[in-house]
Design an enzyme around this catalytic site. Structure first.
Site, PDB file in Angstrom:
ATOM      1  N   ARG A   1      66.853   4.454  23.607  1.00 52.89           N
ATOM      2  CA  ARG A   1      68.117   3.795  23.920  1.00 52.89           C
ATOM      3  C   ARG A   1      69.161   4.720  24.554  1.00 52.89           C
ATOM      4  O   ARG A   1      70.175   4.271  25.056  1.00 52.89           O
ATOM      5  CB  ARG A   1      68.691   3.128  22.657  1.00 52.89           C
ATOM      6  CG  ARG A   1      68.012   1.800  22.362  1.00 52.89           C
ATOM      7  CD  ARG A   1      68.606   1.159  21.133  1.00 52.89           C
ATOM      8  NE  ARG A   1      68.091   1.770  19.906  1.00 52.89           N
ATOM      9  CZ  ARG A   1      68.673   1.646  18.722  1.00 52.89           C
ATOM     10  NH1 ARG A   1      69.795   0.955  18.598  1.00 52.89           N
ATOM     11  NH2 ARG A   1      68.144   2.212  17.660  1.00 52.89           N
TER      12      ARG A   1
ATOM     13  N   LYS B   1      66.808  13.253  23.038  1.00 51.91           N
ATOM     14  CA  LYS B   1      68.006  12.810  22.317  1.00 51.91           C
ATOM     15  C   LYS B   1      68.702  13.931  21.554  1.00 51.91           C
ATOM     16  O   LYS B   1      69.926  14.077  21.626  1.00 51.91           O
ATOM     17  CB  LYS B   1      67.643  11.668  21.364  1.00 51.91           C
ATOM     18  CG  LYS B   1      68.824  11.194  20.551  1.00 51.91           C
ATOM     19  CD  LYS B   1      68.632   9.834  19.945  1.00 51.91           C
ATOM     20  CE  LYS B   1      67.753   9.874  18.726  1.00 51.91           C
ATOM     21  NZ  LYS B   1      67.644   8.534  18.114  1.00 51.91           N
TER      22      LYS B   1
ATOM     23  N   GLN C   1      54.246  17.067  17.005  1.00 53.38           N
ATOM     24  CA  GLN C   1      53.717  15.746  16.617  1.00 53.38           C
ATOM     25  C   GLN C   1      53.410  14.941  17.878  1.00 53.38           C
ATOM     26  O   GLN C   1      54.311  14.498  18.581  1.00 53.38           O
ATOM     27  CB  GLN C   1      54.746  14.996  15.760  1.00 53.38           C
ATOM     28  CG  GLN C   1      54.202  13.692  15.195  1.00 53.38           C
ATOM     29  CD  GLN C   1      55.296  12.746  14.731  1.00 53.38           C
ATOM     30  OE1 GLN C   1      56.474  12.917  15.051  1.00 53.38           O
ATOM     31  NE2 GLN C   1      54.919  11.718  13.985  1.00 53.38           N
TER      32      GLN C   1
ATOM     33  N   SER D   1      67.213  14.447   9.652  1.00 56.68           N
ATOM     34  CA  SER D   1      66.946  13.914  10.983  1.00 56.68           C
ATOM     35  C   SER D   1      67.765  14.679  12.017  1.00 56.68           C
ATOM     36  O   SER D   1      68.959  14.902  11.817  1.00 56.68           O
ATOM     37  CB  SER D   1      67.345  12.441  11.054  1.00 56.68           C
ATOM     38  OG  SER D   1      66.258  11.657  10.700  1.00 56.68           O
TER      39      SER D   1
ATOM     40  N   GLY E   1      66.490   0.977   6.585  1.00 59.53           N
ATOM     41  CA  GLY E   1      65.630   0.610   5.465  1.00 59.53           C
ATOM     42  C   GLY E   1      66.518   0.262   4.279  1.00 59.53           C
ATOM     43  O   GLY E   1      67.499   0.955   3.997  1.00 59.53           O
TER      44      GLY E   1
ATOM     45  N   GLU F   1      61.582  -1.520   5.141  1.00 57.69           N
ATOM     46  CA  GLU F   1      62.110  -1.367   6.500  1.00 57.69           C
ATOM     47  C   GLU F   1      62.614  -2.711   7.010  1.00 57.69           C
ATOM     48  O   GLU F   1      62.076  -3.762   6.661  1.00 57.69           O
ATOM     49  CB  GLU F   1      61.008  -0.831   7.435  1.00 57.69           C
ATOM     50  CG  GLU F   1      60.631   0.613   7.169  1.00 57.69           C
ATOM     51  CD  GLU F   1      61.812   1.548   7.244  1.00 57.69           C
ATOM     52  OE1 GLU F   1      62.476   1.587   8.286  1.00 57.69           O
ATOM     53  OE2 GLU F   1      62.087   2.236   6.242  1.00 57.69           O
TER      54      GLU F   1
ATOM     55  N   TYR G   1      95.132  33.390  46.623  1.00 57.27           N
ATOM     56  CA  TYR G   1      93.851  33.810  46.056  1.00 57.27           C
ATOM     57  C   TYR G   1      93.861  35.309  45.823  1.00 57.27           C
ATOM     58  O   TYR G   1      94.166  36.087  46.735  1.00 57.27           O
ATOM     59  CB  TYR G   1      92.695  33.435  47.000  1.00 57.27           C
ATOM     60  CG  TYR G   1      91.355  33.943  46.506  1.00 57.27           C
ATOM     61  CD1 TYR G   1      90.863  33.537  45.274  1.00 57.27           C
ATOM     62  CD2 TYR G   1      90.610  34.849  47.253  1.00 57.27           C
ATOM     63  CE1 TYR G   1      89.643  34.013  44.798  1.00 57.27           C
ATOM     64  CE2 TYR G   1      89.380  35.331  46.782  1.00 57.27           C
ATOM     65  CZ  TYR G   1      88.915  34.906  45.555  1.00 57.27           C
ATOM     66  OH  TYR G   1      87.713  35.375  45.095  1.00 57.27           O
TER      67      TYR G   1
ATOM     68  N   SER H   1     104.469  36.321  52.422  1.00 49.63           N
ATOM     69  CA  SER H   1     103.711  35.064  52.434  1.00 49.63           C
ATOM     70  C   SER H   1     102.658  35.043  53.522  1.00 49.63           C
ATOM     71  O   SER H   1     102.811  35.655  54.575  1.00 49.63           O
ATOM     72  CB  SER H   1     104.662  33.893  52.678  1.00 49.63           C
ATOM     73  OG  SER H   1     105.568  33.811  51.614  1.00 49.63           O
TER      74      SER H   1
ATOM     75  N   ARG I   1     102.276  41.324  62.364  1.00 42.61           N
ATOM     76  CA  ARG I   1     102.663  40.072  62.992  1.00 42.61           C
ATOM     77  C   ARG I   1     103.183  40.347  64.412  1.00 42.61           C
ATOM     78  O   ARG I   1     103.802  41.371  64.688  1.00 42.61           O
ATOM     79  CB  ARG I   1     103.775  39.498  62.114  1.00 42.61           C
ATOM     80  CG  ARG I   1     104.373  38.229  62.554  1.00 42.61           C
ATOM     81  CD  ARG I   1     105.744  38.034  61.883  1.00 42.61           C
ATOM     82  NE  ARG I   1     105.823  38.498  60.512  1.00 42.61           N
ATOM     83  CZ  ARG I   1     106.981  38.938  59.989  1.00 42.61           C
ATOM     84  NH1 ARG I   1     108.089  39.004  60.695  1.00 42.61           N
ATOM     85  NH2 ARG I   1     107.005  39.334  58.753  1.00 42.61           N
TER      86      ARG I   1
END
Ligand code: UD1
Ligand code: CA
Length: 470
Positions: free
Chosen positions: A16, A23, A75, A105, A142, A159, A377, A416, A451
């Site tokens: 789900r 999960k 498993q 769990s 359950g 269950e 920056y 600047s 400049r």
């Protein structure tokens, strides 16, 4: 609890969640679900921990590889919770007969240490003992079937899919956590069958076996539903996340933190605070974050792996991103950051530094009282004290192949819209004229400017649009 082993079941598919990620690796509070379970089971002092993996086993094992003491049982296929425990039991050959095995769990992440301690205590490590919950919404669980007679002793767990309409009305449920005495464990597991609605080996069938042998089955009722809530779908995950975050927020408030709204904070790691910290809404904390005395965090900031000293003010929408929990961004006393500042890995700010809007700092240090207030920056730079770094200026630290360093000595003013082409050093007290491209070291105290001079043409008239006369 030296005689206790823990089995964490985590082989199920989690259909789900509709995700490629297994999960138990989905995160809650920034940590995979199963890590929460491992944490609590370690705190219990378990002798051995076995994780049953199946679906996505390679991913789950890789994610947990840093736990050296953890054992895994594979498993495949997954034939039910009883089969999961049969698989794990092969990893638990030398059980101490006096001890017990606690079954948890991997998808019930908020289970509390106190609750588990009480459960194990109720078992005396020798009685089959179930963690139960009274709930108005027993669907999917359950049900605990008890004797109608005096004493209401437990007879079994049925269950949902096998339950009669009458049994479905039972509001006492099994939450998937039990203690099994080791003396019976292997024998009971071997006796399980799959003769039921789902053709699965149910671990819950152990209860009827114990009862059949005339043994008492104990229960411990959990009073806090979110502790035993399982995660089956994204909605339940989000619900538990909020429950978890609310607990974190309450703990922070107990430590004196003033939160504008305890429902609007997310801590995905470790947040350590001093006195008089204030946090506005919508902030996210990741990894390891330390906030000194009187730190104020404005709305919608993201802070990961950072240390903020006393009196630091962070204005809204600031992003601080340290490299890791052991390589924090360092922000000195009384610095002011933001709004919209971005501090990247390797940033070290001494005290009273101001970093303003749309300024990015990476792998750089700035000395006491330096300021970069607008649109700039600073990367791979060593910036001295009292430096003023003008709007729109950048360190050009990358030549397309390698990164180079910029050194700005104390009291330099960078006008600047300048470009500092690294490697380059600006001598102490110097000034860079606005709009300059600095590609050589500049001497101390000098004005350096590249400049072009301003040229003015007098009485200049701009071109006119032609108008067609009718
Ligand atoms: C189980 C219980 C149910 C209880 C509920 C609580 C059984 C038969 N039923 O049901 O009584 O109310 O938990 O949430 O035990 N898992 C494996 N291998 C498997 C099957 C499951 O490792 O073959 C793991 C899952 O990954 C999960 C846990 O066991 O972590 C529980 O499995 P799930 O399928 O959610 O059990 P439920 O049907 O909810
Ligand atoms: Ca479940």
């Amino acid at each position: 609890m030296s005689g206790m082993d823990v089995v964490i079941m985590a082989a199920g598919k989690g259909t789900r969640m509709q995700s490629r990620t297994p999960k138990v690796l989905h995160t809650l509070g920034g940590l995979p679900l199963i890590e929460h379970v491992i944490k609590v089971s370690l705190a219990l002092g378990a002798r051995r921990q076995v994780v049953v993996v199946g679906h996505g086993s390679a991913q789950v094992k890789a994610a947990l590889a840093h736990h050296e003491a953890l054992a895994f049982a594979l498993q495949e296929p997954q034939l039910g919770t009883g089969h999961a425990l049969q698989t794990a039991a092969q990893q638990l050959p030398a059980l101490t007969p006096a001890g017990c095995t606690l079954v948890l769990s991997g998808d019930v992440p908020l289970i509390g240490l106190n609750t588990l301690q009480a459960l194990v205590l109720a078992s005396g490590q020798q009685h089959l003992t179930l963690l139960t919950l009274k709930t108005p919404q027993p669907q999917g669980y359950g049900r605990i079937v008890r004797s109608p007679a005096e004493g209401h002793r437990v007879l079994g767990i049925v269950e949902e899919k096998d339950a009669s309409p009458q049994e479905r009305l039972i509001d006492e449920v099994y939450v998937g956590v039990m203690v099994i005495p080791n003396v019976h464990l292997h024998r009971w597991l071997a006796a399980l069958n799959n003769h039921n609605a789902q053709q699965e080996y149910y671990l819950t069938d152990l209860v009827a076996m114990a009862v059949g042998e005339g043994l008492a089955v104990h229960t411990h009722a959990c009073l806090n539903a979110s502790e035993v809530a399982g995660v089956n779908d994204p909605e339940q995950l989000a619900c538990l996340e909020r429950a978890f975050q609310l607990k974190v927020a309450q703990q922070l408030m107990r430590e004196g933190v003033r939160l504008a709204d305890p429902a609007r904070i997310d801590v995905r790691g470790e947040l350590l605070v001093s006195q008089d910290v204030e946090i506005d809404v919508g902030c996210v904390f990741e990894g390891r974050v330390l906030l000194g005395e009187g730190v104020k965090i404005g709305a919608h900031c993201v802070l990961s792996n950072a240390q903020l000293s006393a009196g630091v003010q962070v204005k809204p929408f600031t992003h601080i991103q340290g490299e890791s929990a052991s390589a924090l961004v360092q922000v000195g006393e009384s610095c002011e950051l933001g709004p919209y500042a971005r501090l990247r890995p390797g940033t070290v700010l001494e005290r009273d530094v101001h970093i303003g809007n749309f300024v990015e700092i990476k792998n750089s240090s700035l000395g006491v009282g330096s300021k970069a207030n607008h649109l700039a920056y600073v990367g791979d730079a060593q910036v001295g004290a009292r430096v003023n770094y003008g709007a729109g200026s950048i360190t050009a630290n990358y030549d397309g192949a390698n990164k180079h360093k910029t050194v700005i000595e104390d009291d330099v003013h960078v006008g600047s819209n300048s470009v500092l082409v690294a490697p380059v050093r600006l001598g102490q007290g110097g000034t860079v004229g606005a709009g300059s491209v600095i590609s050589r070291d500049t001497p101390a105290g000098a004005l350096s400017v590249t400049r072009a001079k301003t040229v003015s043409v007098p009485h200049w008239s701009r071109p006119q649009k032609k108008v067609n006369k009718p």
